[in-house]
Write a protein that holds these residues in place. Structure first.
Motif, PDB file in Angstrom:
ATOM      1  N   TRP A 135      10.571  25.735 -20.281  1.00 30.62           N
ATOM      2  CA  TRP A 135      11.017  26.938 -20.263  1.00 30.62           C
ATOM      3  C   TRP A 135      12.674  27.057 -20.279  1.00 30.62           C
ATOM      4  N   LEU A 136      13.222  26.086 -19.434  1.00 32.19           N
ATOM      5  CA  LEU A 136      14.812  25.755 -20.088  1.00 32.19           C
ATOM      6  C   LEU A 136      14.994  25.603 -21.138  1.00 32.19           C
ATOM      7  N   VAL A 137      14.164  24.416 -21.615  1.00 39.94           N
ATOM      8  CA  VAL A 137      14.345  23.998 -23.034  1.00 39.94           C
ATOM      9  C   VAL A 137      14.331  24.909 -24.082  1.00 39.94           C
ATOM     10  N   VAL A 138      13.225  25.703 -23.909  1.00 36.32           N
ATOM     11  CA  VAL A 138      13.059  26.943 -24.959  1.00 36.32           C
ATOM     12  C   VAL A 138      14.236  28.046 -24.947  1.00 36.32           C
ATOM     13  N   LEU A 139      14.815  28.033 -23.834  1.00 36.05           N
ATOM     14  CA  LEU A 139      15.680  29.057 -23.547  1.00 36.05           C
ATOM     15  C   LEU A 139      17.342  28.438 -24.269  1.00 36.05           C
ATOM     16  N   ILE A 140      17.363  27.043 -23.849  1.00 37.15           N
ATOM     17  CA  ILE A 140      18.624  26.316 -24.647  1.00 37.15           C
ATOM     18  C   ILE A 140      18.502  26.168 -26.129  1.00 37.15           C
ATOM     19  N   ALA A 161      10.463  33.549 -18.009  1.00 39.60           N
ATOM     20  CA  ALA A 161       9.595  32.563 -17.842  1.00 39.60           C
ATOM     21  C   ALA A 161      10.292  31.602 -16.942  1.00 39.60           C
ATOM     22  N   VAL A 162      11.425  31.284 -17.051  1.00 41.28           N
ATOM     23  CA  VAL A 162      12.048  30.256 -16.062  1.00 41.28           C
ATOM     24  C   VAL A 162      11.911  30.782 -14.607  1.00 41.28           C
TER      25      VAL A 162
END
Length: 152
Positions: free
Chosen positions: A8-13, A37-38
């Motif tokens: 989720w952090l990757v999706v956010l970034i 989601a994170v």
């Protein structure tokens, strides 16, 4: 840190990166969903709930905040030359007949090919018209009911 939290952090970034790269309000909604989601992953909620929260929050952000954001981000947008023609008055300088594919108008001292909005309508030289659209390099016009014919 759990695997899903990293995902989720990757999706956010990535969503923020796309938004910064485009500046077009294309992915910011998904960044909001990924942030929720994170948080859900940090509390070890089930993956199906994380995905559901991501989708619901992204959709809600898009539906409820996009119209407001677009309004404020596009308020200083300058219309291009062609877009600025819409709504202006023009004078027919060569009869307009869609069936024959002929017609010209002058707008602000510039000559443009023109076609009638209504294929059946024929417009004579000197008719004052309003530009209602642009199709390629042709202005689409309709007779301006408020104006009388002028003599040329």
């Amino acid at each position: 840190m759990s695997e899903m939290m990293i995902v989720w952090l990757v999706v956010l970034i990535v969503a923020i990166g796309i938004e910064v790269g485009t500046l077009g309000l294309t992915s910011i909604w998904f960044a909001g969903g990924a942030l929720i989601a994170v948080i859900a992953a940090a509390f070890s909620l089930p993956i199906w709930l994380q995905i559901l929260l991501f989708l619901v929050v992204s959709l809600l952000l898009m539906v409820f905040t996009r119209p407001v954001a677009v309004k404020y981000f596009n308020k200083d947008r300058v219309r291009t030359n062609v877009e600025s023609m819409i709504g202006r008055q023009a004078i027919v300088i060569s009869e307009i007949d869609n069936l024959q594919g002929i017609g010209q108008v002058t707008v602000g001292g510039q000559e443009w090919s023109a076609r009638s909005e209504d294929d059946k309508q024929h417009m004579n030289v000197g008719t004052v018209v309003e530009v209602v659209a642009v199709s390629g390099v042709k202005l689409i016009v309709r007779e301006d009911p408020q104006m009388q014919k002028i003599t040329t």
